[in-house]
Design a protein around this motif. Structure first.
Motif, PDB file in Angstrom:
ATOM      1  N   ALA A 167     125.642  36.012  30.225  1.00  0.00           N
ATOM      2  CA  ALA A 167     126.580  36.656  31.084  1.00  0.00           C
ATOM      3  C   ALA A 167     127.861  36.439  30.355  1.00  0.00           C
ATOM      4  O   ALA A 167     128.904  37.470  30.458  1.00  0.00           O
ATOM      5  CB  ALA A 167     126.856  36.038  32.391  1.00  0.00           C
ATOM      6  N   THR A 168     128.275  35.572  29.482  1.00  0.00           N
ATOM      7  CA  THR A 168     129.500  35.349  28.639  1.00  0.00           C
ATOM      8  C   THR A 168     129.578  36.409  27.791  1.00  0.00           C
ATOM      9  O   THR A 168     130.867  37.094  27.593  1.00  0.00           O
ATOM     10  CB  THR A 168     129.557  33.963  28.145  1.00  0.00           C
ATOM     11  OG1 THR A 168     128.614  34.264  26.989  1.00  0.00           O
ATOM     12  CG2 THR A 168     129.387  32.717  29.066  1.00  0.00           C
ATOM     13  N   TYR A 169     128.620  36.781  27.363  1.00  0.00           N
ATOM     14  CA  TYR A 169     128.807  38.401  26.466  1.00  0.00           C
ATOM     15  C   TYR A 169     129.258  39.442  27.221  1.00  0.00           C
ATOM     16  O   TYR A 169     130.185  40.295  26.429  1.00  0.00           O
ATOM     17  CB  TYR A 169     127.743  38.543  25.594  1.00  0.00           C
ATOM     18  CG  TYR A 169     127.294  37.668  24.699  1.00  0.00           C
ATOM     19  CD1 TYR A 169     127.828  37.865  23.304  1.00  0.00           C
ATOM     20  CD2 TYR A 169     126.443  36.492  24.931  1.00  0.00           C
ATOM     21  CE1 TYR A 169     127.319  36.921  22.337  1.00  0.00           C
ATOM     22  CE2 TYR A 169     126.323  35.687  23.799  1.00  0.00           C
ATOM     23  CZ  TYR A 169     126.714  35.949  22.345  1.00  0.00           C
ATOM     24  OH  TYR A 169     126.360  34.863  21.571  1.00  0.00           O
ATOM     25  N   ALA A 170     129.152  39.598  28.468  1.00  0.00           N
ATOM     26  CA  ALA A 170     129.662  40.800  29.287  1.00  0.00           C
ATOM     27  C   ALA A 170     130.744  40.425  29.754  1.00  0.00           C
ATOM     28  O   ALA A 170     131.889  41.342  29.808  1.00  0.00           O
ATOM     29  CB  ALA A 170     128.751  41.028  30.232  1.00  0.00           C
ATOM     30  N   ILE A 171     131.117  39.095  30.245  1.00  0.00           N
ATOM     31  CA  ILE A 171     132.413  38.683  30.856  1.00  0.00           C
ATOM     32  C   ILE A 171     133.595  38.644  29.671  1.00  0.00           C
ATOM     33  O   ILE A 171     134.850  39.097  30.044  1.00  0.00           O
ATOM     34  CB  ILE A 171     132.292  37.382  31.837  1.00  0.00           C
ATOM     35  CG1 ILE A 171     131.421  37.528  32.658  1.00  0.00           C
ATOM     36  CG2 ILE A 171     133.596  36.975  32.023  1.00  0.00           C
ATOM     37  CD1 ILE A 171     130.759  36.288  33.488  1.00  0.00           C
ATOM     38  N   TRP A 172     133.415  38.080  28.589  1.00  0.00           N
ATOM     39  CA  TRP A 172     134.191  37.976  27.474  1.00  0.00           C
ATOM     40  C   TRP A 172     133.708  38.706  26.252  1.00  0.00           C
ATOM     41  O   TRP A 172     132.987  37.662  25.414  1.00  0.00           O
ATOM     42  CB  TRP A 172     134.640  36.438  27.223  1.00  0.00           C
ATOM     43  CG  TRP A 172     135.157  35.856  28.433  1.00  0.00           C
ATOM     44  CD1 TRP A 172     136.319  35.987  29.092  1.00  0.00           C
ATOM     45  CD2 TRP A 172     134.475  34.782  29.325  1.00  0.00           C
ATOM     46  NE1 TRP A 172     136.494  35.038  30.145  1.00  0.00           N
ATOM     47  CE2 TRP A 172     135.368  34.487  30.235  1.00  0.00           C
ATOM     48  CE3 TRP A 172     133.200  34.293  29.302  1.00  0.00           C
ATOM     49  CZ2 TRP A 172     135.262  33.363  31.397  1.00  0.00           C
ATOM     50  CZ3 TRP A 172     133.060  33.203  30.312  1.00  0.00           C
ATOM     51  CH2 TRP A 172     133.823  32.952  31.212  1.00  0.00           C
ATOM     52  N   PRO A 173     133.506  39.794  26.235  1.00  0.00           N
ATOM     53  CA  PRO A 173     132.976  40.467  24.989  1.00  0.00           C
ATOM     54  C   PRO A 173     133.732  40.080  23.779  1.00  0.00           C
ATOM     55  O   PRO A 173     135.015  40.167  23.769  1.00  0.00           O
ATOM     56  CB  PRO A 173     132.869  41.857  25.269  1.00  0.00           C
ATOM     57  CG  PRO A 173     134.035  41.980  26.474  1.00  0.00           C
ATOM     58  CD  PRO A 173     134.056  40.796  27.271  1.00  0.00           C
ATOM     59  N   ARG A 174     133.052  39.937  22.750  1.00  0.00           N
ATOM     60  CA  ARG A 174     133.707  39.710  21.376  1.00  0.00           C
ATOM     61  C   ARG A 174     134.030  41.067  20.897  1.00  0.00           C
ATOM     62  O   ARG A 174     133.541  41.791  21.084  1.00  0.00           O
ATOM     63  CB  ARG A 174     132.697  38.864  20.489  1.00  0.00           C
ATOM     64  CG  ARG A 174     133.290  38.096  19.276  1.00  0.00           C
ATOM     65  CD  ARG A 174     132.143  37.567  18.705  1.00  0.00           C
ATOM     66  NE  ARG A 174     132.615  37.223  17.236  1.00  0.00           N
ATOM     67  CZ  ARG A 174     131.527  36.862  16.499  1.00  0.00           C
ATOM     68  NH1 ARG A 174     130.265  36.917  16.670  1.00  0.00           N
ATOM     69  NH2 ARG A 174     132.107  36.819  15.153  1.00  0.00           N
ATOM     70  N   ARG A 175     135.323  40.983  20.334  1.00  0.00           N
ATOM     71  CA  ARG A 175     135.888  42.074  19.757  1.00  0.00           C
ATOM     72  C   ARG A 175     135.876  42.193  18.372  1.00  0.00           C
ATOM     73  O   ARG A 175     135.759  40.907  17.718  1.00  0.00           O
ATOM     74  CB  ARG A 175     137.395  42.097  19.963  1.00  0.00           C
ATOM     75  CG  ARG A 175     137.962  42.282  21.460  1.00  0.00           C
ATOM     76  CD  ARG A 175     139.256  42.410  21.581  1.00  0.00           C
ATOM     77  NE  ARG A 175     139.635  42.788  23.112  1.00  0.00           N
ATOM     78  CZ  ARG A 175     140.285  41.762  23.909  1.00  0.00           C
ATOM     79  NH1 ARG A 175     140.643  40.590  23.267  1.00  0.00           N
ATOM     80  NH2 ARG A 175     140.343  41.930  25.000  1.00  0.00           N
ATOM     81  N   ALA A 176     135.558  43.128  17.708  1.00  0.00           N
ATOM     82  CA  ALA A 176     135.520  43.417  16.218  1.00  0.00           C
ATOM     83  C   ALA A 176     136.598  43.014  15.639  1.00  0.00           C
ATOM     84  O   ALA A 176     137.857  43.406  16.121  1.00  0.00           O
ATOM     85  CB  ALA A 176     135.078  44.692  15.999  1.00  0.00           C
TER      86      ALA A 176
END
Length: 192
Positions: A167-176
């Motif tokens: 869920a952390t990948y959806a809540i705080w998506p990592r930016r390129a």
């Protein structure tokens, strides 16, 4: 005996996987290699049968039986993905195939990828729970099955932790990362 069989099944998984991929790509026998790869689920069936026989013969339900259920659940939830990933790399390195596409690293594509991994963990936890419930019903004595029930909690706690991480990948998506700045060296103009 059950723990030794779990180790044997794990080693057998990797031996069958290596033999299947080597037969498929090095010996150029794709059907035989596929047949070897399809034999891998038989290892889990053997583990399941031996675990049930161990309980039937009067063995005290213990952590070994719970671990066997979790192992089978993990294999059901993530085994296919592991085989597919290794097959892609073997096809590239040994068979001259294209380089496998790596998983996405950034943004919502990475979040979707992590969600699919988590669904595999949920499936594994559900399979392990089903097997543990069957073992509890099979033993039929609630006083002897506490260790099996505790493994259900382990399975769902693991799925919960994995779900939070996914869920952390959806809540705080990592930016390129930003592209490097273009070289802006000033152009020197000589005046007469």
């Amino acid at each position: 005996m059950v723990v030794a069989l779990i180790v044997i099944c794990e080693v057998g998984f990797w031996v069958l996987l290596a033999a299947g991929l080597a037969t498929r790509y090095l010996l150029r026998m794709p059907r035989t290699g596929a047949a070897l790869l399809l034999c891998e689920p038989l290892l889990e069936v053997v583990l399941l049968v031996v675990t049930a026989m161990d309980l039937k013969n009067g063995a005290e339900p213990s952590w070994r039986h719970g671990l066997a259920a979790l192992y089978i659940g993990y294999t059901v939830g993530h085994g296919h993905r592991t085989v597919k990933w290794l097959d892609g790399h073997a096809a590239h390195r040994l068979g001259g195939g294209p380089r496998p596409v790596p998983p996405p690293r950034y943004g919502m594509p990475r979040a979707r990828y992590e969600a699919r991994l988590w669904l595999g963990t949920l499936l594994g936890a559900a399979v392990a729970t089903g097997l543990l419930w069957l073992a509890i019903l099979y033993v039929g004595d609630p006083g002897r099955t506490g260790s099996l029930e505790s493994w259900m909690h382990v399975a769902w706690r693991t799925a919960g932790i994995h779900g939070v991480v996914a869920a952390t990948y959806a809540i705080w998506p990592r930016r390129a990362p930003a592209p490097p700045p273009a070289d802006r060296t000033p152009i020197r103009v000589d005046r007469p």
